[in-house]
Every structure is written in C-alpha cells, then in structure tokens.
Scaffold this active site. Structure first.
Site, PDB file in Angstrom:
ATOM      1  N   GLU A 175       7.551 -14.016 -12.474  1.00 16.62           N
ATOM      2  CA  GLU A 175       6.640 -15.166 -13.070  1.00 16.62           C
ATOM      3  C   GLU A 175       5.612 -14.454 -14.039  1.00 16.62           C
ATOM      4  O   GLU A 175       5.173 -13.403 -14.120  1.00 16.62           O
ATOM      5  CB  GLU A 175       5.460 -15.766 -12.090  1.00 16.62           C
ATOM      6  N   LYS A 229       5.470 -25.188 -13.756  1.00 16.24           N
ATOM      7  CA  LYS A 229       5.016 -25.148 -12.132  1.00 16.24           C
ATOM      8  C   LYS A 229       4.099 -26.072 -11.467  1.00 16.24           C
ATOM      9  O   LYS A 229       3.147 -26.458 -12.282  1.00 16.24           O
ATOM     10  CB  LYS A 229       3.997 -23.643 -12.197  1.00 16.24           C
ATOM     11  N   CYS A 261       6.464 -19.459  -7.939  1.00 15.66           N
ATOM     12  CA  CYS A 261       5.264 -18.726  -7.103  1.00 15.66           C
ATOM     13  C   CYS A 261       5.023 -19.656  -5.896  1.00 15.66           C
ATOM     14  O   CYS A 261       5.465 -19.948  -5.028  1.00 15.66           O
ATOM     15  CB  CYS A 261       4.357 -17.906  -7.818  1.00 15.66           C
TER      16      CYS A 261
HETATM   17  N1  LIG Z   1       1.032 -16.792  -8.961  1.00 16.25           N
HETATM   18  C1  LIG Z   1       0.895 -17.294  -7.821  1.00 16.25           C
HETATM   19  O1  LIG Z   1       1.077 -18.715  -7.913  1.00 16.25           O
HETATM   20  N2  LIG Z   1       0.388 -16.628  -6.812  1.00 16.25           N
HETATM   21  C2  LIG Z   1      -0.240 -17.170  -5.503  1.00 16.25           C
HETATM   22  C3  LIG Z   1      -0.099 -16.521  -4.233  1.00 16.25           C
HETATM   23  C4  LIG Z   1       0.896 -16.733  -3.527  1.00 16.25           C
HETATM   24  O2  LIG Z   1       1.370 -17.823  -3.466  1.00 16.25           O
HETATM   25  O3  LIG Z   1       1.423 -15.957  -2.851  1.00 16.25           O
END
Ligand SMILES: NC(=O)NCCC(=O)O
Length: 484
Positions: free
Chosen positions: A107, A182, A219
């Site tokens: 990401e 996203k 993510c």
């Molecule tokens: N980049 C991101 O969405 N991180 C969120 C943390 C997670 O979902 O573990």
C-alpha cells in the site's frame, strides 16, 4: 563480503528461511541479486489443484514485494521517492526474470506511510494514475509480460485534485487496465487516514487480466467481510490485500482474516505488508492521552498467500524486504466451490433483505426478547416437588434442573413481606419470609424458584412462602412486584 559477516547472515537466513523456499528476507534477496544468481534457483511455493478432465491447469505465478522506505522521512520528497524506485528496481527485475505473471506492491509503496502525522505536506507525494510511479512500472510490465498492481496515493487532477488511496492495475502490455480506490478508511490508533483521502467510489471491480481475474482489497478493507464477499461475487480468483499495518495494532489478526476470506470466498488472497519503522520529523499524538511519538510502530511485513482450500504459504520476514513467489493453479477456486458449495448454500436474498432494511433510518433490529427480561418482577421457574412436601418440611432444597414455565400460568401475583410465619421458619437458615397471594391457573403443589439461591413454595391452599437468603432478598427487594 568477509567470512564472519557471511556466516552471520547465513545464521539469520537459516532462522528466517522457510522450508518451502520463498525468496525470503532482505539479505537473501539482495545477495541473490548481488551475486547475479538466477532467481529460478529459488523454488517458490506452489499450490496444487486436482487434475481435471475437461480443463487444463491454470497455473499463475504471483509475486509479492514488501519493503521498507529507502531514505529518512526528512529527506527531500523527490529523493525519497527516487530512492524507493531505486530500491525496488532490482527486486521487480528479479520477479520479472523469475517468470512472475502478476506482481503486487505494498500500500502506498511510493512514499513513507505518513498518514499518522495528519500533516498536509505529505499530500505532495500523491500522483495521478498515469503519473511517474505508473510510468516507472509500465516498463517492467511490458518487459516481463507481467501484470503489476501498484497501490499509490492518487491525485485526481480531473476532479479538483481530490486525493484517493488507489491501486492501479497495469496490464502485461504495459497498459493501464483500471484502478480501484480503497473502500474503507481506518479510524483506529494512529491510522486516521481520513485526513488525506476519501472513501473509494469505484465499488468492487474485478480486473480480467491475461492471467486470471483479480481484485484489490486495500489494507483496512480486510476487516470487512462484505468487502471480501463483493469481490468474490464479481468473480475474483485472486484478491490482493496491499497493506501498511503495525504489530501492536493488528498482528494477531493478520493471518486469520486473510485465510478466512480465502476460505469463505473460494479464492486466493495475497497479503502484503510493509516493513520497518518509519520515523517522522514532528511528533504526533494518537488522541488517547498517551505521550506524543514520532513513529507508527513496527510494520511487520509477513506477506503471504492464502488459498481457498485453507492452505497457506509461509510468511516473509517480519523485518526485512522480501519477494514471495507463489505458483497457484486457479482451477482450485472452482474445485473448492464444487466441493463446499458456499456460493450455492449462501442465502443472498435473505441477506439482501436484511441489508435493505438495515440501511433505512427507521430500521429496527430483529430481536426477540425474553418477555421477563425487562419486567419489574422476579425471575422464576417451577420445579415439581413430591406431593408430601410442604413449606414447613423443606429445610434445604437443592434444585438441579430448573424448568421454565410459561408466564401465562400467572395472571397476577402479589408479594408482600410478613412476619406471621417467622416461627415456623426460624429453624431454616433464612432471614426473610414472604407471604404470597396470587390468582391464576397455577394450583399444583410446587416450588417456584425465584432463582438459584431462593425459592418459594406453594401449597394447594394458594398460599406460599418465599424463602430467601438475605443477600438475594436485598438484591430483589426493589424489584418485588407483580407478575402480569
Ligand atoms: N493502512 C491501513 O488501512 N491501516 C489500517 C490498520 C489495519 O487495518 O491494520
């Protein structure tokens, strides 16, 4: 490299090395590249499917890259980005020359993961879908006949410079097939990314590529089972989950959610996480009363692939850059569907109905409450006693099975304290006696159990005694009232 250094590295490698031979860890990967070894000397992990009579195997080679940033976050932005490109170039070359068909990066791979800072200056890293990161990768896609998934911070210059967290899908001819933005923005711990970009507006696209149908669940979207489901409903065979997440927050969930999604949706899940600790020039707080800090914590890598039959590759290192190469026969997806029939047995119409109601403002949850739950009355049940039993004869009664009786047996019941039978009961270890008058259909000799510590007995003349422990009496006193 001197002997001691090499031995030390070999020790680290043997500790880290996965028996199935993924190219694993920064040192091994960079040694591979430095010594100009042919990557095919490293056998990658392989998922098998059964041989079919009517279909040829559809084996696809998937590469996942996890990496730390290349320069401190204090360096000039242009230098930071260039240093990441320089670092990734040989790794992408290694993937390409290993015959990888579909490659996915982590990401926001083209920048430090600065979203925790909430400082707007990091927006400068954002680029259009056809910006320099895409251009950089298009050459490799073309050179190696490789589909590349490039998760970037996107700046939509055609729509007022709006910023998105986007995965660009580059086809094996170097063309841009499309993008996905996203869907879910985290608001947890330091991951409050809504300062930077908006919730995606691209739905759940599946990209039909030369090597299979793929989708990207970026993510935090991995915590949303319906997000996974939607990619599956659109026919994905591999769903990539490019991520940036830290140990303290999510590590225990990391291997579970991906495998569960792969099983539930009969597709492969490729999970990629960045590596290392990124320190930022200005400390920031997390809104939790704890002291300000200048880093997110440790990005724990551990990229891996999960299969629909519940098998899983070993994970890449927690600490080092890495390239994981995995062969997978996509026929496995349909084989698992035929075997388990999760799609066939799902009740989508029922869920659609529930969801359609749920999203309406006047939605009321479908809850069937115990009618006694919110009554200002005692909890009660009935057990039958031998007919010889009378209140005066019961000293200690141990109730094993408590059988609930329908409430309609009691039209009304009044409980009142009284001292008139105190004498008869004083031999019992009980401190309160209650006289019970009630009307209704309950005429049998029996014991009404108020709860496990107390009971009252009813005889055929419709009078009853409640025998209670003080503790319970205190507890229930304010609630003694009428059944109706
Ligand atoms: N980049 C991101 O969405 N991180 C969120 C943390 C997670 O979902 O573990």
């Amino acid at each position: 490299m001197d002997d001691t250094k090499r031995k030390e590295e070999e020790q680290v490698m043997s500790n880290e090395d996965d028996s199935k031979g993924s190219i694993c860890g920064y040192d091994s990967l960079h040694r591979l590249l430095k010594d100009n070894l042919k990557p095919h000397l490293f056998h990658a992990f392989c998922f098998q499917a059964d041989k079919e009579l009517l279909r040829e195997p559809r084996v696809v080679r998937v590469g996942l890259i996890q990496n730390s940033i290349a320069l401190p976050t204090t360096a000039h932005f242009a230098d930071q980005k260039k240093a990441i490109f320089d670092k990734l170039r040989p790794i992408i070359e290694a993937a390409g020359s290993s015959g990888v068909n579909i490659l996915c990066l982590q990401e926001a791979w083209m920048m430090p993961f600065a979203f925790c800072t909430r400082e707007k200056r990091w927006c400068e890293f954002a680029e259009p879908v056809d910006g320099e990161s895409t251009e950089f990768l298009q050459c490799f896609a073309l050179k190696y006949n490789m589909v590349i998934i490039s998760p970037i911070l996107e700046r939509d210059i055609n729509h007022g410079e709006v910023i998105w967290n986007t995965a660009v899908v580059i086809g094996n001819h170097g063309n841009v097939i499309g993008k996905h933005r996203k869907n879910h923005i985290p608001r947890v711990g330091d991951f409050n990314e809504s300062t930077y970009y908006m919730e995606g507006n691209t739905g759940h696209p599946v990209f039909e590529t030369a090597f299979g149908k793929i989708a990207i669940n970026i993510c935090y979207g991995r915590h949303h089972p319906l997000n996974w489901l939607a990619f599956g409903l659109n026919g994905a065979e591999i769903v990539f989950n490019p991520s940036a997440t830290v140990g303290e927050l999510s590590e225990p969930m990391w291997p579970i959610e991906a495998r569960n999604a792969a099983i539930a949706n009969s597709y492969f899940v490729a999970s990629i996480n960045r590596v290392g600790t990124e320190t930022f020039p200005n400390a920031f707080t997390s809104g939790d009363g704890k002291p300000a800090h200048a880093d997110f914590g440790h990005f724990y890598g551990s990229s891996h692939v999960s299969a629909p039959d519940s098998s899983c590759t070993p994970s890449l290192s927690r600490n080092r850059d890495g390239l994981l190469i995995t062969d997978m026969d996509l026929n496995l997806c349909r084989q698992v569907k035929d075997r388990w029939g999760f799609r066939m047995t799902a009740r989508y119409d029922m869920y659609a109905d529930t969801l359609a109601h749920y999203v309406k403002p006047d939605f009321e949850p479908q809850i069937i409450s115990d009618p006694l739950l919110h009554k200002k009355s005692l909890l009660w049940s009935v057990v039958r006693l031998p007919s010889a039993a009378t209140p005066n004869k019961i000293s200690m009664l141990h109730i094993g099975i408590i059988k609930p009786v329908p409430r309609k047996n009691f039209k009304s019941m009044k409980l009142e304290t009284g001292k008139d039978r105190e004498k008869e009961t004083k031999e019992f270890p009980l401190l309160a006696t209650y006289k019970v008058c009630y009307t209704g259909g309950f005429v049998d000799l029996g014991v009404i159990v108020v709860d496990l510590w107390s009971l009252f007995c009813v005889n055929s003349s419709h009078t009853a005694q409640i025998l209670m422990s003080t503790r319970l009496a205190k507890l229930l006193e304010p609630r003694i009232g009428s059944f109706s």
